[in-house]
Design a protein around this motif. Structure first.
Motif, PDB file in Angstrom:
ATOM      1  N   ILE A 188      31.204  42.419  46.285  1.00  0.00           N
ATOM      2  CA  ILE A 188      30.971  43.869  46.308  1.00  0.00           C
ATOM      3  C   ILE A 188      31.011  44.353  44.864  1.00  0.00           C
ATOM      4  N   THR A 189      29.913  44.966  44.415  1.00  0.00           N
ATOM      5  CA  THR A 189      29.888  45.495  43.047  1.00  0.00           C
ATOM      6  C   THR A 189      29.711  47.007  43.096  1.00  0.00           C
ATOM      7  N   VAL A 190      30.495  47.691  42.280  1.00  0.00           N
ATOM      8  CA  VAL A 190      30.387  49.154  42.130  1.00  0.00           C
ATOM      9  C   VAL A 190      30.092  49.405  40.658  1.00  0.00           C
ATOM     10  N   THR A 191      28.899  49.966  40.393  1.00  0.00           N
ATOM     11  CA  THR A 191      28.433  50.129  39.014  1.00  0.00           C
ATOM     12  C   THR A 191      28.214  51.593  38.701  1.00  0.00           C
ATOM     13  N   ASP A 192      28.655  52.019  37.510  1.00  0.00           N
ATOM     14  CA  ASP A 192      28.374  53.369  37.048  1.00  0.00           C
ATOM     15  C   ASP A 192      27.770  53.290  35.650  1.00  0.00           C
ATOM     16  N   ASP A 193      27.179  54.370  35.202  1.00  0.00           N
ATOM     17  CA  ASP A 193      26.561  54.389  33.870  1.00  0.00           C
ATOM     18  C   ASP A 193      27.355  55.256  32.905  1.00  0.00           C
ATOM     19  N   GLY A 194      28.676  55.249  33.065  1.00  0.00           N
ATOM     20  CA  GLY A 194      29.542  56.027  32.202  1.00  0.00           C
ATOM     21  C   GLY A 194      29.842  55.326  30.887  1.00  0.00           C
ATOM     22  N   PRO A 195      30.912  55.713  30.210  1.00  0.00           N
ATOM     23  CA  PRO A 195      31.220  55.160  28.884  1.00  0.00           C
ATOM     24  C   PRO A 195      31.761  53.736  28.928  1.00  0.00           C
ATOM     25  N   GLY A 196      32.144  53.249  30.104  1.00  0.00           N
ATOM     26  CA  GLY A 196      32.665  51.889  30.194  1.00  0.00           C
ATOM     27  C   GLY A 196      34.099  51.787  29.701  1.00  0.00           C
ATOM     28  N   ILE A 197      34.626  50.584  29.701  1.00  0.00           N
ATOM     29  CA  ILE A 197      35.989  50.297  29.249  1.00  0.00           C
ATOM     30  C   ILE A 197      35.932  49.131  28.279  1.00  0.00           C
ATOM     31  N   PRO A 198      36.581  49.224  27.127  1.00  0.00           N
ATOM     32  CA  PRO A 198      36.586  48.087  26.181  1.00  0.00           C
ATOM     33  C   PRO A 198      37.138  46.833  26.857  1.00  0.00           C
ATOM     34  N   ALA A 199      36.595  45.699  26.455  1.00  0.00           N
ATOM     35  CA  ALA A 199      37.000  44.434  27.072  1.00  0.00           C
ATOM     36  C   ALA A 199      38.507  44.209  26.956  1.00  0.00           C
ATOM     37  N   ALA A 200      39.117  44.649  25.857  1.00  0.00           N
ATOM     38  CA  ALA A 200      40.546  44.426  25.654  1.00  0.00           C
ATOM     39  C   ALA A 200      41.399  45.221  26.630  1.00  0.00           C
ATOM     40  N   ASP A 201      40.835  46.276  27.233  1.00  0.00           N
ATOM     41  CA  ASP A 201      41.613  47.142  28.127  1.00  0.00           C
ATOM     42  C   ASP A 201      41.290  46.925  29.598  1.00  0.00           C
ATOM     43  N   ARG A 202      40.365  46.022  29.912  1.00  0.00           N
ATOM     44  CA  ARG A 202      39.920  45.890  31.308  1.00  0.00           C
ATOM     45  C   ARG A 202      40.976  45.305  32.232  1.00  0.00           C
ATOM     46  N   GLU A 203      41.903  44.574  31.677  1.00  0.00           N
ATOM     47  CA  GLU A 203      42.998  44.059  32.497  1.00  0.00           C
ATOM     48  C   GLU A 203      44.132  45.078  32.587  1.00  0.00           C
ATOM     49  N   ARG A 204      44.349  45.804  31.494  1.00  0.00           N
ATOM     50  CA  ARG A 204      45.460  46.752  31.441  1.00  0.00           C
ATOM     51  C   ARG A 204      45.276  47.923  32.391  1.00  0.00           C
ATOM     52  N   VAL A 205      44.035  48.299  32.676  1.00  0.00           N
ATOM     53  CA  VAL A 205      43.810  49.471  33.518  1.00  0.00           C
ATOM     54  C   VAL A 205      44.224  49.234  34.968  1.00  0.00           C
ATOM     55  N   PHE A 206      44.486  47.986  35.346  1.00  0.00           N
ATOM     56  CA  PHE A 206      44.954  47.726  36.699  1.00  0.00           C
ATOM     57  C   PHE A 206      46.452  47.980  36.835  1.00  0.00           C
ATOM     58  N   GLY A 207      47.115  48.314  35.732  1.00  0.00           N
ATOM     59  CA  GLY A 207      48.526  48.664  35.802  1.00  0.00           C
ATOM     60  C   GLY A 207      48.702  50.035  36.430  1.00  0.00           C
ATOM     61  N   ARG A 208      49.874  50.232  36.998  1.00  0.00           N
ATOM     62  CA  ARG A 208      50.146  51.495  37.682  1.00  0.00           C
ATOM     63  C   ARG A 208      50.368  52.617  36.675  1.00  0.00           C
ATOM     64  N   PHE A 209      49.743  53.761  36.950  1.00  0.00           N
ATOM     65  CA  PHE A 209      49.816  54.963  36.122  1.00  0.00           C
ATOM     66  C   PHE A 209      49.243  54.730  34.724  1.00  0.00           C
ATOM     67  N   THR A 210      48.293  53.803  34.632  1.00  0.00           N
ATOM     68  CA  THR A 210      47.692  53.515  33.326  1.00  0.00           C
ATOM     69  C   THR A 210      46.488  54.424  33.103  1.00  0.00           C
ATOM     70  N   ARG A 211      46.485  55.075  31.954  1.00  0.00           N
ATOM     71  CA  ARG A 211      45.331  55.883  31.547  1.00  0.00           C
ATOM     72  C   ARG A 211      44.993  55.514  30.111  1.00  0.00           C
ATOM     73  N   LEU A 212      43.704  55.412  29.836  1.00  0.00           N
ATOM     74  CA  LEU A 212      43.270  55.077  28.483  1.00  0.00           C
ATOM     75  C   LEU A 212      43.128  56.332  27.653  1.00  0.00           C
ATOM     76  N   ASP A 213      43.108  56.122  26.338  1.00  0.00           N
ATOM     77  CA  ASP A 213      43.011  57.258  25.420  1.00  0.00           C
ATOM     78  C   ASP A 213      41.580  57.721  25.191  1.00  0.00           C
ATOM     79  N   GLY A 214      40.605  56.833  25.471  1.00  0.00           N
ATOM     80  CA  GLY A 214      39.216  57.169  25.201  1.00  0.00           C
ATOM     81  C   GLY A 214      38.604  58.047  26.267  1.00  0.00           C
ATOM     82  N   ALA A 215      37.237  58.129  26.214  1.00  0.00           N
ATOM     83  CA  ALA A 215      36.530  58.987  27.162  1.00  0.00           C
ATOM     84  C   ALA A 215      36.757  58.538  28.589  1.00  0.00           C
TER      85      ALA A 215
END
Length: 401
Positions: free
Chosen positions: A317-344
């Motif tokens: 199952i793939t869910v694709t959007d055309d937004g700003p994306g997530i840097p490769a270095a942060d793609r694992e970290r965003v699965f943490g609870r209450f994690t929000r990135l500083d970028g867009a």
């Protein structure tokens, strides 16, 4: 005890238990060895006394009396006078006093303590002749027991120290995941309290302002905060159930139909793919797709697309959007609870920071995997679940609605 920590308390209790067990075991070993050695000496002395008594009764007893190297042998009459003795034995004074001699004649073993150690004396009746006395020294037995006692007193602390060192490392390795889990739980509770404080504070502020001004609070704003609080509470309860490893239902689920069933909620999302089936809890599988779609809609510029296909033995199952994306270095970290990135991608759009954490937990509960990849531009979330043998993948893919 509380200051020692869990690891220290376990080590203290375990070491104390092992030390007590070793002490009791060592004491029993020493006592058993001492009893066995003394019993062996006593049996040997009594056997010698009986043999000598038989020779005396038969009139074949030599003088000096043969002792077989077991100790001192004396033949005494009823008054305690010595009639015959072995080499090295006293021929004037009996080894036992009259009172002790009477006790020995009843079959008891007399124990004498002297400067040279302990001596065991036994008696055997030589009917019509007198009484045979055999005295054997227990010095060798006492030395053997003493050597064992000294060895245990030296070896047990060393053994206990080595065992404690090994146990310290093993207990530490065993408790490390527990300590990490406690740290994670504390962080989760702190984050949850912080997130719950925001809508509660907003509600309280609006009500206090309304009460101060004597005006009614804006019901739409109140309902929005209540809805946010409800969503956050529902997410926390869901994570708690998943953390408890509550077993999910294992019903056959047709994934493409499940995704199409969400069209009423997400009319702008494009759905493509082929009929693929898996097993699991339909409600939890819908939550996985919904969370990914919600995340995509918050950050997409124009559209979000969902695709269902077969990837070997798995459903993809793939869910694709055309937004700003997530840097490769942060793609694992965003699965943490209450994690929000500083970028867009991390700007708050109504999310609580639990969406992707819930996705990972639910996917793991269904024996699947989830990863984020670059969609160029945008972000692609890929969920893989075990495939249930079902309708074959169709060659023609449905067009976007």
């Amino acid at each position: 005890m509380r200051r020692l920590g869990l690891r220290g308390r376990l080590m203290l209790l375990g070491t104390a238990g092992v030390a007590a067990t070793l002490a009791v075991g060592g004491l029993l070993l020493v006592l058993a060895l001492k009893f066995a050695l003394l019993r062996s000496l006593e049996d040997t002395a009594r056997h010698t006394a009986n043999d000598v008594a038989e020779l005396a009764v038969a009139g074949e007893l030599a003088d000096p009396v043969p002792s077989g190297g077991t100790g001192v042998v004396q033949l005494v009459d009823g008054d305690g006078r010595i009639l015959a003795a072995s080499i090295g034995a006293d021929r004037l004074v009996a080894v036992l006093r009259p009172a002790d001699l009477d006790r020995a004649r009843t079959g008891r073993t007399i124990i004498l303590h002297g400067p040279e150690g302990t001596t065991l004396v036994v008696a055997a009746p030589a009917h019509g002749v007198g009484t045979v006395l055999v005295a054997v020294s227990a010095r060798d037995a006492e030395q053997t027991v003493g050597a064992l006692r000294t060895t245990l007193l030296v070896a047990f602390p060393v053994f206990l120290a080595c065992l404690a060192a090994i146990a310290w490392r093993l207990v530490g390795a065993t408790l490390r995941p527990v300590e990490e889990a406690r740290a994670r739980q504390r962080a989760f509770v702190a984050d949850a309290a912080h997130e719950l404080r925001s809508p509660l504070a907003s509600l309280r502020t609006q009500l206090e302002v309304a009460a101060h001004l004597g005006e009614a609070a804006d019901p739409e704003e109140l309902l929005a905060d209540v809805a946010r609080l409800g969503r956050l509470t529902d997410d926390l309860l869901l994570l708690a159930r998943v953390d408890e490893r509550a077993s999910a239902r294992r019903d056959p689920v047709e994934v493409l139909g499940l995704v199409r069933g969400l069209r009423a909620r997400y009319p702008t999302v494009a759905v493509t793919g082929s009929a693929q089936s898996t097993t699991g809890d339909r409600g939890q599988l819908e939550r996985i797709v919904a969370n990914l779609v919600d995340n995509g809609l918050r950050h997409a510029r124009t559209q979000v697309a969902v695709d269902v296909s077969r990837d070997g033995p798995q459903v993809l199952i793939t869910v694709t959007d055309d937004g700003p994306g997530i840097p490769a270095a942060d793609r694992e970290r965003v699965f943490g609870r209450f994690t929000r990135l500083d970028g867009a991608r991390g700007r708050d759009g109504g999310g609580s920071g639990l969406g992707l954490a819930i996705v990972r937990e639910l996917v793991a509960a269904h024996n699947g995997t989830v990863r984020l990849a670059d969609a160029g531009p945008g972000l692609r979330a890929e969920v893989r679940l075990p495939r249930l043998g079902g309708p074959a993948e169709t060659a023609d893919r449905p067009a976007r609605p």
